[in-house]
Design an enzyme around this catalytic site. Structure first.
Site, short mmCIF file in Angstrom:
data_model
loop_
_atom_site.label_atom_id
_atom_site.label_comp_id
_atom_site.label_asym_id
_atom_site.label_seq_id
_atom_site.Cartn_x
_atom_site.Cartn_y
_atom_site.Cartn_z
N SER A 191 0.84 -1.21 0.00
CA SER A 191 0.00 0.00 0.00
C SER A 191 0.87 1.25 0.00
CB SER A 191 -0.87 -0.02 1.26
OG SER A 191 -1.43 1.24 1.50
N TYR B 200 -2.48 -0.59 10.42
CA TYR B 200 -2.67 -1.22 9.10
C TYR B 200 -1.44 -0.97 8.23
CZ TYR B 200 -3.93 -1.44 4.18
OH TYR B 200 -3.91 -1.69 2.83
N LYS C 68 1.73 -3.57 6.63
CA LYS C 68 2.19 -3.64 5.24
C LYS C 68 3.71 -3.42 5.17
CE LYS C 68 -1.73 -4.33 3.05
NZ LYS C 68 -2.00 -5.64 2.45
#
Length: 335
Positions: free
Chosen positions: A124, A148, A152
């Site tokens: 991302s 989050y 990643k």
């Protein structure tokens, strides 16, 4: 030989599954339906006219994952499976770290056991943090602002370390910008559970009468109209990027990161205006206060993906809006 797609029933996974099948690949999908619906599988088959194997498993279940590799001749993996809401990750960090990182470690371990060392990882643009100036290039320093994004970045680092330890691996880290849109047939699209975390499904749910109005977070950013600027990419263009990444990892060894974006920044109000023009449907909105952690401008420099993968986007913002609306208006309640 097959490509294993973890999370292949999800929004991006389903569109990628369609593109792979259309390109002649055999695929195996593994999904636990935590953020997807079984009906997606029927639609993938309907759109491609091709059958594929499916396993309803969680990649945290090592034995079930091992069974997938034992029962199929897996050549490479595209790894989508993971929890993906920024806001939820702030509220539930333990779940996000456990699910995303442990799941990826188990996957890598099972892959190595079966001598499958080719993977495309769904990363991302959140890994660029808040301090870099757009357009963002792959060599910039990385940082994150939420759990989050941290998962990643940590998984990217895990794959870097795996490659350092064993140079037989071939790994593509794909850093997505803001995927929107849907398959042009209107048969598959983004169907979030509960309140959408992403802007386009929120816009389409307002447009279809499911929600009253759109909340736009802040209008005092240093942008042309005060609202946040992002790089919106059509999900089918994004899916085709995975196809190009698979071609790359099949023929090489090494690890590389690639931005998948258009290289163009549009504001939230640009997006609303383009949606209204493309569909003829008004989207009432209100301006609310800025969200903590949101930056003014974030868009990609996709030059590396063009140069090394031969990939670039083809669809316009209007295409993204039309296709999102076709999906939502044909599937008012989702799948």
């Amino acid at each position: 030989m097959s490509i294993l797609i973890t999370g292949g029933a999800g929004y991006i996974g389903s569109h990628t599954s369609v593109e792979l099948l259309k390109a002649g690949y055999d695929i195996v999908i593994a999904d636990n339906f935590s953020n997807s619906k079984p009906e997606v599988l029927n639609r993938i088959e309907e759109l491609t006219g091709k059958k594929f194997k499916f396993y309803e498993i969680d990649i945290l279940d090592r034995d079930s994952l091992n069974k997938v590799f034992l029962e199929n001749s897996i050549e490479a993996v595209i790894h989508f499976a993971g929890l993906k809401s920024v806001g939820e990750s702030v509220a539930m960090p333990i779940s996000y770290y456990y699910n995303n990182i442990t799941g990826s470690l188990i996957l890598a371990e099972v892959m190595a056991k079966h001598d499958v060392k080719k993977i495309v990882f769904s990363s991302s643009a959140t890994v660029y943090g808040m301090n870099n100036v757009s357009p963002l290039t792959e060599d910039l320093p990385l940082s994150t602002t939420n759990p989050y994004g941290s998962t990643k970045l940590m998984i990217e680092q895990i794959f870097q370390d795996i490659y350092v330890s064993d140079k037989d691996w071939s790994i593509a880290l794909l850093r997505y910008f803001n995927p929107i849109g849907a398959h042009e047939s209107g048969r598959i699209g983004e169907d979030p559970k509960g309140t959408p975390n992403n802007i386009m499904p929120y816009i389409t749910q307002v447009a279809v009468g499911k929600r009253d109005k759109l909340s736009i977070f802040g209008d005092d950013y240093d942008t042309h109209d005060g609202t946040g600027v992002r790089d919106y990419i059509h999900v089918v263009d994004l899916a085709k990027g995975h196809l190009k990444a698979v071609e790359k990892i099949m023929g090489t060894k090494g690890i590389d990161a690639y931005n998948l974006g258009t290289g163009i920044g549009y504001s939230v109000l640009d997006l609303v205006k383009n949606f209204e023009e493309a569909t003829g449907v008004k989207v009432p909105y209100v301006i609310t206060k800025n969200r903590p952690g949101d930056i003014a401008t974030c868009f990609s420099d996709p030059t590396k993906a063009l140069k090394e993968l031969g990939w670039k986007t083809e669809k316009t913002l209007k295409d993204m809006c039309k296709d999102s609306w076709r999906w939502q208006s044909n599937n008012k309640a989702g799948y």
